[in-house]
Write an enzyme that holds these catalytic residues in place. Structure first.
Site, mmCIF file in Angstrom:
data_model
loop_
_atom_site.group_PDB
_atom_site.id
_atom_site.type_symbol
_atom_site.label_atom_id
_atom_site.label_comp_id
_atom_site.label_asym_id
_atom_site.label_seq_id
_atom_site.Cartn_x
_atom_site.Cartn_y
_atom_site.Cartn_z
ATOM 1 N N GLU A 140 0.824 -1.146 -0.002
ATOM 2 C CA GLU A 140 -0.042 0.060 0.057
ATOM 3 C C GLU A 140 0.996 1.482 -0.034
ATOM 4 O OE1 GLU A 140 -3.229 0.266 -0.220
ATOM 5 O OE2 GLU A 140 -3.622 -1.767 -0.338
ATOM 6 N N SER A 179 -49.422 -19.287 -13.845
ATOM 7 C CA SER A 179 -50.623 -18.907 -14.358
ATOM 8 C C SER A 179 -50.762 -17.395 -13.098
ATOM 9 C CB SER A 179 -51.566 -19.872 -13.785
ATOM 10 O OG SER A 179 -51.475 -20.983 -14.923
#
Length: 724
Positions: free
Chosen positions: A87, A364
């Site tokens: 980092e 349905s």
């Protein structure tokens, strides 16, 4: 020559950096009033308030963002070296800003015209995590730099590094190195091996994509990159790197909560993270007040668990395959508040939320939107006579579609309400042929369906995926007599001082006239009383209710969507791998048999202490008894009668005696339908192809029940059965 170019570039970098520092000095005095005050001790920041989530009944259902800070002495040196190497390699040399890295990032951002690279040091990242929003803009970046300089001037490097290690996010809900070590390796941060330290150090850059639980190979690739960076920065030797790469990782098993509320809680957190960002949601000290009713949530779980266990005793065994799954969504009609959300049968086994996923077909249960479109567009009513018969529907560019009924039998003429009650596929197919899929889609959108819907005739049989939450919200429009309330999950949000940051205000929108929607509601009550959904009455649920069953091809999906005056609930049952639900005799599970009982058990408990409330009947509605087989007013010759709710202006023809008329033969094909009778949307592939044009029309409905073709011709003189 090369040396001269290098010197010139280095001079340019330093000149540019000096200019930037001078600019920052000027901006510091300009922005100093807006900058936060640094604490006397960075450890106090690590004790930031967690966020609390509450149900509507006042129960605290989740706390997120709790931190477990540790001293730097209690962190493995391997990890400290790894995080610095990957980092911020110059962490101990710079004063908060990495000049070369910053210059490189500035040049890249100027070229792009927007912020793409940060060039941030550990100190800058800590500044960002502690004080500022995560919106990418230049003012935020400048403030971040100014605070970084203050941090470096106020605290030691070890204090800054310690605060950073306790703040950063490692994925899987772990903030800080101590919680990350416990989450991924079930050990303390001080006991991490070199390989484990490298893997953790690689996570903050991409905590979700490099998560070893979900993407092991990518996580290991990132760990190897960190180890290489450690070699380059002289943190470890090449030999140590090789030994680490050959060492066992000893990854722990993921810890998963089994709390029944977690499907709902995760949905809340995902929604808030999209709107506000993870850091604000987890560490803002917020109080989030939701719509969840924990009693109803427990009722949903117990109803689903009990019925699924019964079903699985009937089904063929599936060695090595996943269990039968379910989803349930309950929406309060008057407000749209989501009162229960069950995304599966066990959160500890599967965290996938099936209640909000739209990858399953409704079958349905989609038909009410088709029927309503036909009634609005064609002037039909529940008393309109339609004919269930072998039908071929032409589809441009492909084969014709021949929709089939579940029983593979045809009833002949019958009124529209009866067709919906028994979920007859052919009638639904004829209706969408008459109005066109585009109009049905437009209607579904008005009901609140937002999922993609295919522009093809088989849409009438529910061949486009929707979510249970969508279906519950859409059915609530029917229960509300046309008023749409968008389903919502968060009532209000407060900050740690009790100030309201957000509050939901619901105001229903009248999408449809009351007297237009009520006939559909009455038809759906018929489904529960005498149609495919009457199983809920057999199960002793006696509140006024309406709904619709749904079953898809090969019994892959089973639905029951229904509502009372107060609550709309959608239930789905099926296998995640889309396998058919077949019992030991090869018989498939329908919506009536698989989903409706869960609905009934849940609603029985939900309304146990409630009065039975009828649906209000709006003005402009009349009730008429009609001949099911003729679509006329009842007469002495009527053998099957049905009460329908229609608009007052609807004209129901009187019965006209025909000389050669014969009494209908008993029993009717309708009488053969059993309690589980259901249309499984038995479609064929050509119907699923998009339409090229909308030129198909429904045959004119034939009014009374015929005994011969010549009789049909004589009866056509009776005219239309619907509204003017």
């Amino acid at each position: 020559m090369i040396r001269r170019i290098a010197q010139n570039l280095l001079f340019a970098v330093y000149a540019f950096t000096l200019l930037g520092v001078l600019t920052l000095c000027g901006l510091y005095f300009e922005l100093s009033d807006d900058l936060p005050q640094l604490p006397e001790n960075l450890d106090s920041i690590n004790l930031s308030l967690p966020t609390e989530i509450y149900s509507v009944d006042g129960e605290q259902i989740k706390v997120v963002g709790q931190r477990f800070p540790v001293n730097i002495e209690d962190v493995a040196p391997h990890f400290l070296k790894a995080i610095i190497s990957v980092e911020d390699g110059n962490f101990y040399e710079h004063s908060g800003l990495d000049h070369i890295g910053l210059a490189r990032a500035l040049l890249a951002n100027l070229k792009e015209g927007r912020i793409r690279q940060g060039g941030s040091t550990i100190t800058q990242q800590l500044s960002k995590n502690l004080f500022f929003s995560f919106e990418r803009n230049w003012i935020r970046k400048i403030k971040e730099l100014l605070i970084a300089l203050q941090l470096e001037a106020t605290f030691t490097k070890d204090e800054i590094l310690q605060a950073y290690c306790n703040q950063i996010y490692f994925g899987n809900g772990a903030y800080g190195v101590e919680e990350a070590a416990q989450t991924y390796f079930a050990k303390r941060a001080k006991d991490l091996t070199l390989l484990q330290a490298a893997l953790l150090a690689g996570l903050p850059n991409s905590p979700n994509n490099a998560n070893p639980f979900s993407n092991y190979e990518r996580a290991m690739s990132r760990a190897r990159y960190v180890l290489e960076r450690m070699v380059i920065t002289h943190a470890i030797t090449r030999q140590q790197k090789a030994e680490a790469e050959n060492a066992p990782l000893e990854l722990a098993s993921p810890k998963v909560e089994s709390d029944v509320n977690m499907y709902f809680v995760n949905h809340v957190l995902n929604r808030l993270e999209k709107d506000y960002g993870r850091e604000f949601v987890y560490f803002g000290g917020l109080k989030i007040f939701t719509t969840l009713d924990t009693r109803l949530q427990r009722d949903a779980e117990s109803a689903a668990k009990a019925h699924l266990e019964k079903l699985e005793k009937r089904l063929p065994r599936r060695p090595g395959k996943g269990p039968l799954q379910t989803a349930l969504a309950a929406v309060e009609n008057k407000s749209g508040a989501v009162r229960a959300m069950l995304g599966g049968r066990d959160f500890s086994v599967s965290q996938f939320n099936r209640a909000v996923s739209n990858n399953r077909l409704p079958g349905s249960s989609f038909k009410p939107f088709v029927y309503f479109t036909a009634m609005e567009q064609l002037g039909y009513s529940p008393a309109t006579l339609v004919v269930d018969e072998p039908t071929q529907i032409p589809i441009p560019g492909t084969d014709t579609w021949e929709p089939q009924n579940f029983s593979h039998e045809f009833v002949g003429p019958l009124v529209l309400k009866k067709a919906l009650m028994h979920s007859i596929n052919v009638v639904a197919a004829k209706l969408i042929e008459a109005v066109g899929p585009e109009k049905v889609i437009a209607t579904a959108r008005q009901f609140g369906i937002t999922s993609p819907l295919g522009k093809h005739y088989s849409l009438a049989l529910g061949t486009s995926g929707v979510s249970p939450l969508e279906m519950a919200g859409a059915y609530s429009v029917i229960a509300n007599l046309g008023i749409y309330n968008e389903p919502y999950i968060i009532r209000r949000i407060e900050d740690y001082d009790g100030n309201r940051l957000y509050e939901h205000f619901y105001e229903g929108v009248q999408r449809f006239p009351q007297k237009s929607i009520y006939p559909l509601l009455d038809m759906m009550q018929g489904v529960v009383e005498e149609g495919t959904g009457r199983v809920v009455r057999r199960l002793k649920f006696d509140h006024p209710a309406a709904g619709k069953t749904g079953t898809t091809n090969d019994f892959k999906d089973a639905w029951f969507d229904g509502f009372t005056k107060d609550l709309s609930v959608s239930v789905w049952v099926g296998y995640d791998d889309n396998e058919p639900m077949l019992d030991n005799s090869g018989r498939g599970l329908t919506g009536a048999g698989a989903a409706a009982p869960i609905w009934a058990y849940f609603m029985q408990n939900a309304l146990d202490d409630h009065d039975r409330v009828n649906f209000p009947v709006p003005t402009g509605i009349k009730r008429v008894e009609v001949d099911v087989d003729r679509g006329t007013q009842v007469s002495k010759a009527t053998t099957r009668r049905l009460t329908v709710a229609v608009k007052e202006e609807t004209i129901i023809p009187e019965y006209v005696a025909i000389e050669d008329e014969q009494a209908p033969v008993e029993p009717s094909p309708l009488d053969k339908f059993g309690d589980d009778a259901e249309s499984p949307d038995d479609t064929v592939s050509p119907a699923a192809k998009p339409l090229q044009k909308d030129d198909a029309k429904l045959k004119e409905p034939t009014p009374p029940r015929p005994t011969s073709q010549s009789l049909l011709e004589q009866l056509k003189a009776l005219g239309s059965q619907g509204s003017p």
